[in-house]
Design an enzyme around this catalytic site. Structure first.
Site, short mmCIF file in Angstrom:
data_model
loop_
_atom_site.label_atom_id
_atom_site.label_comp_id
_atom_site.label_asym_id
_atom_site.label_seq_id
_atom_site.Cartn_x
_atom_site.Cartn_y
_atom_site.Cartn_z
N ARG A 36 -14.95 0.75 -0.44
CA ARG A 36 -15.27 2.07 -1.02
C ARG A 36 -16.63 2.62 -0.64
O ARG A 36 -17.00 3.69 -1.06
CB ARG A 36 -15.12 2.02 -2.54
CG ARG A 36 -13.66 1.96 -2.93
CD ARG A 36 -13.40 1.88 -4.41
NE ARG A 36 -11.98 1.70 -4.62
CZ ARG A 36 -11.35 0.54 -4.57
NH1 ARG A 36 -12.04 -0.57 -4.33
NH2 ARG A 36 -10.04 0.46 -4.74
N HIS A 68 -8.13 -4.62 7.11
CA HIS A 68 -7.86 -3.18 6.97
C HIS A 68 -9.20 -2.45 6.93
O HIS A 68 -10.14 -2.90 6.29
CB HIS A 68 -7.08 -2.93 5.68
CG HIS A 68 -6.47 -1.57 5.58
ND1 HIS A 68 -7.21 -0.43 5.46
CD2 HIS A 68 -5.16 -1.17 5.61
CE1 HIS A 68 -6.39 0.63 5.40
NE2 HIS A 68 -5.14 0.21 5.49
N TYR A 71 -12.08 2.77 3.29
CA TYR A 71 -11.44 4.06 3.02
C TYR A 71 -12.19 5.30 3.52
O TYR A 71 -11.57 6.31 3.80
CB TYR A 71 -11.23 4.22 1.51
CG TYR A 71 -10.29 3.23 0.91
CD1 TYR A 71 -9.00 3.06 1.43
CD2 TYR A 71 -10.66 2.45 -0.19
CE1 TYR A 71 -8.13 2.14 0.87
CE2 TYR A 71 -9.78 1.52 -0.75
CZ TYR A 71 -8.52 1.36 -0.22
OH TYR A 71 -7.67 0.46 -0.76
N HIS A 108 -6.34 3.79 9.43
CA HIS A 108 -5.67 5.06 9.17
C HIS A 108 -6.08 6.04 10.26
O HIS A 108 -7.09 5.85 10.92
CB HIS A 108 -6.04 5.59 7.79
CG HIS A 108 -5.48 4.77 6.68
ND1 HIS A 108 -5.81 4.96 5.37
CD2 HIS A 108 -4.61 3.73 6.69
CE1 HIS A 108 -5.16 4.08 4.62
NE2 HIS A 108 -4.43 3.33 5.39
N GLU A 143 -1.92 2.86 11.80
CA GLU A 143 -0.92 2.84 10.73
C GLU A 143 -0.29 4.23 10.57
O GLU A 143 -1.00 5.23 10.45
CB GLU A 143 -1.57 2.40 9.41
CG GLU A 143 -0.57 2.37 8.26
CD GLU A 143 -1.13 1.76 6.98
OE1 GLU A 143 -2.33 1.44 6.92
OE2 GLU A 143 -0.32 1.60 6.04
N ASP A 177 4.04 1.10 8.01
CA ASP A 177 4.10 0.98 6.55
C ASP A 177 5.42 1.60 6.09
O ASP A 177 5.70 2.77 6.35
CB ASP A 177 2.90 1.73 5.95
CG ASP A 177 2.78 1.53 4.44
OD1 ASP A 177 3.76 1.81 3.74
OD2 ASP A 177 1.71 1.09 3.98
N HIS A 180 5.10 4.59 3.65
CA HIS A 180 4.66 5.81 4.36
C HIS A 180 5.80 6.40 5.18
O HIS A 180 6.00 7.62 5.19
CB HIS A 180 3.48 5.50 5.28
CG HIS A 180 2.26 4.99 4.55
ND1 HIS A 180 1.12 4.59 5.18
CD2 HIS A 180 2.03 4.82 3.22
CE1 HIS A 180 0.22 4.19 4.29
NE2 HIS A 180 0.75 4.32 3.09
N HIS A 214 3.66 -3.34 7.05
CA HIS A 214 3.26 -3.20 5.65
C HIS A 214 4.53 -2.94 4.86
O HIS A 214 5.14 -1.88 4.98
CB HIS A 214 2.30 -2.01 5.47
CG HIS A 214 0.87 -2.34 5.79
ND1 HIS A 214 -0.12 -1.39 5.80
CD2 HIS A 214 0.28 -3.52 6.08
CE1 HIS A 214 -1.27 -1.97 6.11
NE2 HIS A 214 -1.06 -3.26 6.29
N ASP A 227 1.90 9.17 -1.17
CA ASP A 227 1.52 7.81 -0.82
C ASP A 227 1.31 6.98 -2.08
O ASP A 227 0.18 6.72 -2.48
CB ASP A 227 0.25 7.84 0.05
CG ASP A 227 -0.13 6.45 0.53
OD1 ASP A 227 0.65 5.51 0.33
OD2 ASP A 227 -1.23 6.32 1.10
N HIS A 229 2.63 3.35 -3.54
CA HIS A 229 3.40 2.14 -3.27
C HIS A 229 4.06 1.64 -4.54
O HIS A 229 3.53 1.84 -5.63
CB HIS A 229 2.49 1.04 -2.72
CG HIS A 229 1.77 1.43 -1.45
ND1 HIS A 229 0.98 0.58 -0.76
CD2 HIS A 229 1.74 2.61 -0.76
CE1 HIS A 229 0.48 1.19 0.31
NE2 HIS A 229 0.92 2.43 0.31
N GLU A 259 1.50 -4.54 0.11
CA GLU A 259 0.39 -3.80 -0.54
C GLU A 259 0.96 -3.17 -1.80
O GLU A 259 0.83 -1.96 -2.02
CB GLU A 259 -0.13 -2.70 0.39
CG GLU A 259 -0.72 -3.19 1.70
CD GLU A 259 -1.05 -2.03 2.65
OE1 GLU A 259 -0.16 -1.18 2.89
OE2 GLU A 259 -2.18 -1.97 3.11
#
Ligand code: MN
Ligand code: MN
Ligand code: ZN
Length: 279
Positions: A36, A68, A71, A108, A143, A177, A180, A214, A227, A229, A259
């Protein structure tokens, strides 16, 4: 079968291996640092050593691990300072993966913030290419996205077009994913849908480029672009579809990473057991 989930590095990075082993993972994903923030503390040599020795002592294949990206980076941003910071973070993360012996870094594709897909993709390709120049064996995985506003790479054809621009090719791959893909409009509800979606992926992107899957069910319905999950088999994709995806990935020897949420209904332990049951 290589299957596991995203695990925490809380405490120190080697704890991720303990978390993976505890969950009976044969594959896992981590953030190499706090996802973050922009700032990352350098990895401590002793922690790197412990991470590697724990991984070696486990039954988990190093080649079934991935990291990964955090963000905040946006590789498709039109803003110069934000772009420079994002590319630097990507380069730093590639290097951290190399230090840890992690073969794959999932990223991403970012948001063009309203400037249009063409402009966004141009930035993205520039940034990825720059990170691809780092001298190590880490492979950057693109991804597919859920198709949120201003995002790129939810459409397989577009994802393929982006991917084909990246050089050197051996430095890049794809992470698909399932949540997604489904919310972007690729049906995965039945065995037939799964076959059709993967053959479309193969046509535009190439199955040989798919390095990590994913595996997430979706909170929303087909094509909703949300988005969110959900637990395997309990969302919009459902049991038949998730089961067909698991079997497909196993046949192709693609590591599966969950995830999925942790809530009153299920935790990681349970979702992994469910996924293994589908195999
Ligand atoms: Mn992701
Ligand atoms: Mn994902
Ligand atoms: Zn997602």
């Amino acid at each position: 079968m290589q299957i596991g989930c995203h695990v925490s590095i809380s405490g120190s990075i080697d704890k991720s291996v303990d978390n993976a082993v505890e969950r009976e993972c044969s594959a896992f994903q981590i953030f190499t640092r706090n996802p973050r923030g922009w700032h990352a503390k350098e990895l401590v040599p002793e922690d790197i050593g412990t991470f590697k020795s724990k991984l070696q002592a486990s039954k988990i294949d190093r080649l079934a691990t991935c990291a990964h990206m955090p963000y905040l980076p946006n590789l498709a941003t039109p803003k110069d300072d934000g772009f420079a910071k994002s590319v630097q973070t990507l380069i730093d993360e590639v290097k951290r993966c190399a230090q840890l012996g992690i073969p794959y870094l999932v990223t991403h594709l970012g948001s063009h913030l309203g400037t249009g897909e063409e402009a966004g993709i141009k930035r993205l390709v520039e940034g990825l290419t720059k990170a691809g120049e780092t001298k190590n064996d880490v492979i950057i995985l693109l991804e597919n996205t859920a198709g949120q506003k201003n995002s790129v790479g939810s459409d397989f054809k577009q994802l393929g077009e982006i991917f084909k621009q990246l050089k050197p090719a051996k430095k890049f791959g794809i992470c698909l994913d399932t949540c997604h893909a489904f919310v972007a409009g690729y049906d995965l509800k039945t065995k037939k849908d799964v076959e059709k979606t993967f053959s479309e992926f193969d046509l535009h992107v190439g199955l040989e480029n798919l390095k990590i899957l994913h595996l997430n069910d979706a909170r929303g319905e087909l094509g909703c672009n949300l988005d969110r999950h959900y637990h395997l088999g309990l969302g919009g994709i459902g049991k038949e579809g998730i089961s067909a995806v698991v079997k497909f990935a196993n046949k192709k020897k693609i590591p599966i990473i969950l995830e999925t949420p942790i809530d009153d209904d299920r935790d990681d332990f349970e979702n992994i057991r469910v996924a293994k049951g589908f195999a």
